[in-house]
Design a protein around this motif. Structure first.
Motif, mmCIF file in Angstrom:
data_model
loop_
_atom_site.group_PDB
_atom_site.id
_atom_site.type_symbol
_atom_site.label_atom_id
_atom_site.label_comp_id
_atom_site.label_asym_id
_atom_site.label_seq_id
_atom_site.Cartn_x
_atom_site.Cartn_y
_atom_site.Cartn_z
ATOM 1 N N TYR A 404 0.838 -1.207 0.000
ATOM 2 C CA TYR A 404 0.000 0.000 0.000
ATOM 3 C C TYR A 404 0.876 1.261 0.000
ATOM 4 C CZ TYR A 404 -3.709 -3.268 1.173
ATOM 5 O OH TYR A 404 -4.597 -4.318 1.152
ATOM 6 N N PRO A 405 1.643 1.476 -1.060
ATOM 7 C CA PRO A 405 2.473 2.683 -1.126
ATOM 8 C C PRO A 405 1.579 3.920 -1.201
ATOM 9 C CG PRO A 405 2.391 1.613 -3.264
ATOM 10 C CD PRO A 405 1.698 0.688 -2.308
ATOM 11 N N PRO A 406 1.878 4.978 -0.453
ATOM 12 C CA PRO A 406 1.026 6.189 -0.522
ATOM 13 C C PRO A 406 0.964 6.770 -1.932
ATOM 14 C CG PRO A 406 2.516 6.285 1.362
ATOM 15 C CD PRO A 406 2.956 5.117 0.529
ATOM 16 N N LYS A 511 -14.707 -1.902 5.731
ATOM 17 C CA LYS A 511 -14.872 -2.281 4.327
ATOM 18 C C LYS A 511 -13.565 -2.002 3.601
ATOM 19 C CE LYS A 511 -19.811 -1.158 4.255
ATOM 20 N NZ LYS A 511 -20.866 -0.305 3.648
ATOM 21 N N HIS A 512 -12.969 -3.056 3.084
ATOM 22 C CA HIS A 512 -11.666 -2.910 2.435
ATOM 23 C C HIS A 512 -11.855 -2.410 1.013
ATOM 24 C CE1 HIS A 512 -7.384 -3.517 2.098
ATOM 25 N NE2 HIS A 512 -7.564 -4.102 0.931
ATOM 26 N N ALA A 513 -11.588 -1.137 0.788
ATOM 27 C CA ALA A 513 -11.772 -0.540 -0.535
ATOM 28 C C ALA A 513 -10.758 0.579 -0.733
ATOM 29 C CB ALA A 513 -13.191 -0.007 -0.696
ATOM 30 N N PRO A 514 -9.520 0.247 -1.123
ATOM 31 C CA PRO A 514 -8.524 1.286 -1.393
ATOM 32 C C PRO A 514 -9.019 2.256 -2.463
ATOM 33 C CG PRO A 514 -7.472 -0.865 -1.295
ATOM 34 C CD PRO A 514 -8.965 -1.104 -1.301
ATOM 35 N N ILE A 519 -3.277 10.195 -3.122
ATOM 36 C CA ILE A 519 -2.512 9.113 -2.514
ATOM 37 C C ILE A 519 -3.467 7.926 -2.362
ATOM 38 C CG2 ILE A 519 -0.861 10.588 -1.294
ATOM 39 C CD1 ILE A 519 -2.492 10.227 1.204
ATOM 40 N N ILE A 520 -2.907 6.739 -2.131
ATOM 41 C CA ILE A 520 -3.739 5.549 -1.978
ATOM 42 C C ILE A 520 -4.180 5.451 -0.524
ATOM 43 C CG2 ILE A 520 -3.786 3.027 -2.123
ATOM 44 C CD1 ILE A 520 -1.653 3.325 -4.360
ATOM 45 N N GLU A 521 -5.473 5.586 -0.281
ATOM 46 C CA GLU A 521 -5.979 5.613 1.081
ATOM 47 C C GLU A 521 -7.232 4.740 1.194
ATOM 48 O OE1 GLU A 521 -8.893 9.426 1.312
ATOM 49 O OE2 GLU A 521 -6.756 9.892 1.337
#
Length: 533
Positions: A404-406, A511-514, A519-521
């Motif tokens: 999960y790189p920002p 709830k897992h939802a990138p 940025i990836i959050e």
């Protein structure tokens, strides 16, 4: 009246013809660049005249909107749902292909060998793409994250030394101090639960940790870099966060997919003007803090200078070789404060959130980290000299940054023809490396590339995969993130304090939802069930 209308009509027709003529010239230039790439064996999706591949990207993106990555699959691979066009084209054209966004020619480059060669280029002829920097002007000004060429070089020379490891070591006590209110707040929530009617017997409470971690990281960056607590800069952080959300909602700002219609809608609804107003408010608030800091420094001179003091000195210096033009000095200070406020807390907070999510998902690693922290810090309080002994925690952080790189991309615009290994990249091309994809390449990381396996970093980054240059959570080359040391130390301090005091698991409401919002959050936040050890 008819004459006036005729003149207006002729003027409008002339303007349209002029725009089409200019665009046509630029389109011809773009196709000339594309031919140069194709002559080197580089293929890609065929572009249309007006939009290049933008319409296709928009269509692919829309079709994948309904897909959501669930944590139950244990792969943690979100690239196909967030960046579907890149994944489709990668499978079709390989690790090196070209595509067009309007008249701009792009080169997707996820080959470890080429990334390694690009990493070695110490030149100002590679910089941040102009269309991205233009889109981020309201949020970042012309600070270090957005600047190019000599302006960027000058700013980096000023700011980078403040984040060298020796300086960061002196920030550890402030990091611990800033973390205490969060620990106390969670303690009180658990105590209140134990005394309530709905007590479950162990005082477990649900916490949305990402918002708490944002406040913590904001307080740290305020204290160590600007000499004041989060309470003074809270309006700055909240407005920058709001600007980030609104700019992300406007469309895929990276590639201009929102198009003319969406842009006109934004203007009609006042969204563009709304962001401009927030930009002015942020700059005004920052300058108030700067004026306060100037007053404090004049009343109580100190040999230990924070980053804001150094920015002030650089901007107001009497030395012609280092000083800035007086009309530019104020904007220089404000812009770099915005950059450090945003980058210095947002990326650290999000990485800490993903770290807690993964430690909650894999309790065996949570137990291993807790055991190590208890051995290294028997009193539960980290100290700067023993932080390097946290080997297990360091492995976990590296693996979190891999999955999960920002930052989702390393992007560079080529300002003049540039040789990268055997590849000649023409002037004007924008290079793209999709970090989540190269971090999950089975050829680089092995068959378990999509799995959470911190053990792969037991011998350090250099031996974690086939090509060490394929690990780029902090970017690469001359523009490697100046805050890398700061981020790693803060993550160790904060996670060590939390793990030593609390045990936690994923809440049923998580709830897992990138999501990609610059940025990836986590789209819906990180909800954990915590109880005190």
């Amino acid at each position: 009246m008819e004459v006036v209308m005729l003149v207006c009509f002729i003027g409008m027709v002339g303007m349209v013809m002029w725009v089409v003529f200019v665009y046509g010239i630029e389109w011809v230039k773009s196709q000339r660049v594309r031919r140069k790439l194709r002559m080197q064996g580089i293929s890609g999706p065929p572009p249309s005249f007006l939009h290049g591949n933008l319409l296709e990207m928009h269509r692919i993106n829309t079709a994948s909107q309904a897909k959501v990555v669930h944590s139950s699959d244990h792969t943690h691979d979100f690239t196909e749902s967030l960046f579907p066009y890149f994944e489709i084209w990668r499978k079709q054209y390989g690790l090196l292909y070209t595509y067009s966004t309007g008249i701009k020619q792009n080169l997707y480059m996820n080959s470890p060998e080429l990334i390694s060669e690009m990493n070695k280029l110490m030149t100002l002829d590679l910089g941040k793409p102009s269309h991205i920097t233009n889109n981020l002007a309201s949020l970042l000004g012309n600070g270090i994250l957005r600047a190019n060429g000599l302006s960027w070089s000058h700013q980096r020379k000023l700011i980078a030394p403040e984040f060298y490891m020796e300086k960061v070591k002196g920030m550890v006590d402030l990091m611990i101090e800033s973390t205490q209110p969060l620990l106390t707040r969670w303690d009180k929530a658990i105590a209140a639960k134990l005394g309530s009617d709905d007590d479950d017997g162990n005082g477990t409470v649900e916490v949305e940790v990402d918002e708490d971690l944002r406040s913590l990281a904001a307080d740290v960056i305020s204290r160590v870099c600007f000499g004041h607590s989060y309470s003074k800069g809270i309006e700055v952080f909240s407005k920058l966060r709001l600007m980030q959300k609104k700019m992300s909602k406007h469309g895929t700002f990276l590639f201009g997919i929102k198009g003319l219609r969406d842009t006109l809608n934004n203007i009609w609804r006042g969204k563009e003007n709304e962001i401009k107003i927030m930009e002015e408010e942020v700059e005004s608030l920052i300058w108030e803090l700067v004026e306060e800091r100037k007053q404090e420094c004049s009343e109580k001179p100190s040999s230990k200078k924070d980053l804001m003091q150094l920015l002030l000195e650089a901007a107001m210096s009497d030395d012609d070789s280092t000083s800035l033009p007086k009309d530019f000095a104020k904007q220089f200070i404000v812009d770099n404060c915005k950059n450090i406020y945003f980058a210095g807390h947002e990326t650290v907070a999000i990485t800490a959130s993903w770290s807690l999510m993964l430690l909650a998902t894999y309790p065996e690693w949570q137990d291993r980290v807790r055991k190590e922290v208890a051995q290294v810090f028997p009193n539960g309080i980290p100290n700067v000299d023993s932080l390097p002994l946290l080997k297990t925690l360091t492995m976990v952080i590296h693996e979190v940054l891999r999955l999960y790189p920002p930052g989702a991309f390393v992007s560079r615009e080529v300002y003049k023809d540039t040789q990268i290994e055997k590849l000649l990249v023409p002037k004007g091309v924008v290079l793209w490396t999709l970090i989540p994809t190269i971090h999950r390449d089975p050829e680089v990381w092995g068959a378990n590339a999509n799995e959470f396996e911190p053990e792969r970093f037991k011998d350090g980054v250099s031996k974690a995969c086939k090509y060490p240059q394929a690990y780029v959570p902090f970017g690469l080359g001359p523009r490697l993130c100046v805050g890398k040391n700061f981020a790693m130390v803060q993550l160790k301090v904060v996670l060590a304090l939390i793990v030593s005091r609390f045990r936690f698991s994923l809440s049923p409401s998580y709830k897992h939802a990138p999501a990609y919002r610059m940025i990836i959050e986590p789209r819906h936040g990180v909800h954990l069930l915590i109880h005190k050890i």
